[in-house]
Design an enzyme around this catalytic site. Structure first.
Site, PDB file in Angstrom:
ATOM      1  N   PHE A 124       0.745  -1.248  -0.030  1.00 15.52           N
ATOM      2  CA  PHE A 124       0.144   0.223  -0.095  1.00 15.52           C
ATOM      3  C   PHE A 124       0.891   1.175   0.029  1.00 15.52           C
ATOM      4  O   PHE A 124       1.472   1.341   1.001  1.00 15.52           O
ATOM      5  CB  PHE A 124      -0.898  -0.111   1.300  1.00 15.52           C
ATOM      6  N   GLU A 128       4.552   9.725   1.441  1.00 15.35           N
ATOM      7  CA  GLU A 128       5.394  10.264   0.529  1.00 15.35           C
ATOM      8  C   GLU A 128       6.700  10.915   0.894  1.00 15.35           C
ATOM      9  O   GLU A 128       6.410  11.255   2.155  1.00 15.35           O
ATOM     10  CB  GLU A 128       4.669  11.307  -0.360  1.00 15.35           C
ATOM     11  N   THR A 159       6.365  -1.013   2.470  1.00 15.82           N
ATOM     12  CA  THR A 159       6.701  -2.346   2.858  1.00 15.82           C
ATOM     13  C   THR A 159       6.146  -3.338   1.720  1.00 15.82           C
ATOM     14  O   THR A 159       4.937  -3.208   1.221  1.00 15.82           O
ATOM     15  CB  THR A 159       6.080  -2.807   4.114  1.00 15.82           C
ATOM     16  N   GLN A 339      20.575  -3.870  28.009  1.00  8.06           N
ATOM     17  CA  GLN A 339      21.336  -3.567  29.098  1.00  8.06           C
ATOM     18  C   GLN A 339      21.585  -4.732  30.188  1.00  8.06           C
ATOM     19  O   GLN A 339      23.039  -4.882  30.693  1.00  8.06           O
ATOM     20  CB  GLN A 339      20.686  -2.422  30.149  1.00  8.06           C
ATOM     21  N   ILE A 340      20.672  -5.497  30.557  1.00  8.83           N
ATOM     22  CA  ILE A 340      20.855  -6.752  30.823  1.00  8.83           C
ATOM     23  C   ILE A 340      21.962  -7.629  30.277  1.00  8.83           C
ATOM     24  O   ILE A 340      22.810  -8.241  30.984  1.00  8.83           O
ATOM     25  CB  ILE A 340      19.403  -7.508  31.054  1.00  8.83           C
ATOM     26  N   GLU A 366       2.929   3.235  10.758  1.00  6.52           N
ATOM     27  CA  GLU A 366       1.650   3.426  10.734  1.00  6.52           C
ATOM     28  C   GLU A 366       1.169   4.123  11.825  1.00  6.52           C
ATOM     29  O   GLU A 366       0.272   4.000  12.554  1.00  6.52           O
ATOM     30  CB  GLU A 366       0.981   1.860  11.209  1.00  6.52           C
ATOM     31  N   THR A 368       3.014   7.835  14.042  1.00 11.84           N
ATOM     32  CA  THR A 368       3.940   7.992  15.099  1.00 11.84           C
ATOM     33  C   THR A 368       3.247   8.056  16.533  1.00 11.84           C
ATOM     34  O   THR A 368       2.076   8.005  16.433  1.00 11.84           O
ATOM     35  CB  THR A 368       4.934   9.224  15.091  1.00 11.84           C
ATOM     36  N   SER A 369       4.210   8.138  17.409  1.00 16.01           N
ATOM     37  CA  SER A 369       3.528   8.277  18.852  1.00 16.01           C
ATOM     38  C   SER A 369       2.895   9.567  19.003  1.00 16.01           C
ATOM     39  O   SER A 369       1.722   9.577  19.752  1.00 16.01           O
ATOM     40  CB  SER A 369       4.439   7.957  19.870  1.00 16.01           C
ATOM     41  N   GLU A 370       3.237  10.331  18.482  1.00 13.83           N
ATOM     42  CA  GLU A 370       2.775  12.018  18.221  1.00 13.83           C
ATOM     43  C   GLU A 370       1.393  11.771  17.733  1.00 13.83           C
ATOM     44  O   GLU A 370       0.097  12.321  18.159  1.00 13.83           O
ATOM     45  CB  GLU A 370       3.594  12.839  17.836  1.00 13.83           C
TER      46      GLU A 370
END
Length: 387
Positions: A124, A128, A159, A339-340, A366, A368-370
């Site tokens: 899909f 752009e 994708t 880190q572990i 798909e 952003t967090s914003e």
């Protein structure tokens, strides 16, 4: 009474995909990842298992399941590798689902059999180069010329768009003007159409075994019958598709977050420091407990969004919450897991190294967090003053 237990069929599916991921993907995916190579044999096996047909009815060639079944499969795949998971997610949610939802009988008959069986992939094309999160800023155009559409423009970060088994890309394009606003439609462009150029693969930070490309269209001519859905409804169709896709991406994020917990539990029971297994130290125990808690909450979030979607209830806010919470959990868990593992966590031969590279895109792709926060606020009745 609220019951979060999986049904017998759902649990069977989950265990089947878990076993497949552990036995067929885990031993080989690291090499694909290092080479940046698309795993055609793994995708073919997923097709034979029916994973690409999970949410489609049997009369469409699918498995007769639902979107939650797809999410369960995505979570189990992503516990081992996100490149494979995103190939399935995009192939179903962005490739086949729009054609199933909005296609004509002729379009379904032509494209769905291969897409639903996993023999072929669809993509899909929305984003752009200059648009990013502003999907409404589409510059790609499609001009009607007799019985054809003539498409010009560029799409980015698409994708599944350039594999050897990619058969089509559905692109959004400006097809006219609607009272001063862009009329955006969706048009199916078969792979290999003259004027349709697929660029070489991006060199990516993560998802290295998945296919992502830039696409360009220069006087690309396709039949007028390739219009998907109603003219001028392409953007609205996309928004609906994206709401569903966010639930699926949440499942991928939860899978990655859980994979981090899985790898850490194995590692801390073997690794010794200062005369003790490091899992015996409370600082490590607390870190893993936080990782498990994040994963659990994120899983419940996408379960609820999926349940509302299947009941045909409004789920836009729940999908945005699930996407936000789960992608944060994936990123936080990947950081803590690295880190572990210490120096080993920085090596790509260890799964957590791949997880760390793969996690960041989940906060971007798909929506952003914003964007998720914007959608949640808007659904709560909070609007910008100029809207």
């Amino acid at each position: 009474m609220i019951d979060f237990r999986l049904s017998e069929d759902q649990e069977t599916l989950r265990k089947t995909v878990e076993e497949f991921a552990r036995e067929e993907i885990a031993p080989v995916i690291g090499e694909y990842y290092e080479r940046g190579e698309f795993p055609y044999d793994i995708v073919a096996k997923m097709g034979r298992m029916g994973l690409f047909g999970l949410p489609f009815p049997q009369d469409a060639g699918g498995m007769g399941g639902d979107y939650f079944a797809l999410c369960l499969a995505l979570e189990e795949l992503a516990r081992v590798d996100s490149s494979v998971a995103i190939t399935l997610e995009a192939g179903v949610s962005l490739g086949a689902m729009p054609i199933f939802r909005y296609g004509t009988p002729e379009q379904r008959d032509r494209w769905l059999p291969e897409l639903v069986s996993g023999q072929a992939l669809g993509a899909f094309g929305l984003t752009e180069p200059g648009g990013g999160s502003d999907a409404g800023a589409t510059r790609t155009t499609a001009r009607r010329d007799g019985d054809n559409w003539v498409i010009n423009g560029t799409k980015a970060f698409i994708t599944n768009s350039g594999t050897d088994i990619t058969r089509l890309v559905t692109v959004t394009a400006v097809t006219g003007d609607d009272n001063g606003r862009k009329e955006i439609s969706a048009i199916i462009v078969p792979s290999g159409t003259p004027g349709f150029t697929v660029s070489k693969k991006y060199s990516k930070v993560g998802w290295s075994a998945s296919d992502t490309r830039e696409l360009s269209f220069q006087d690309c001519v396709v039949p007028a019958a390739n219009l998907l859905g109603d003219q001028g409804r392409g953007y609205a169709q996309f928004l609906s598709t994206l709401d569903e896709g966010r639930v699926a991406i949440s499942a991928v994020s939860v899978g990655l977050a859980q994979g981090c917990v899985d790898e850490c539990l194995k590692y801390v029971r073997e690794r010794e420091a200062f005369g003790h297994k490091i899992g015996e130290y409370q600082s490590i125990q607390f870190k893993i407990a936080d990782m498990e808690a994040r994963t659990h909450v994120a899983r419940l979030a996408y379960y609820e969004a999926a349940a509302r979607m299947l009941r045909n209830e409004p789920f836009k806010r729940q999908a945005a919450i699930a996407k936000l919470v789960s992608s944060n959990a994936a990123m936080d868990n990947a950081r803590d897991a690295t880190q572990i593992f210490g120096g080993y966590g920085f090596m790509n031969e260890f799964a957590v190294g791949r997880f760390y590279r793969d996690a960041k895109i989940l906060e971007i792709g798909e929506g952003t967090s914003e964007v998720q926060r914007m959608l949640i606020a808007r659904d709560l009745g909070l609007h910008r003053p100029w809207q």
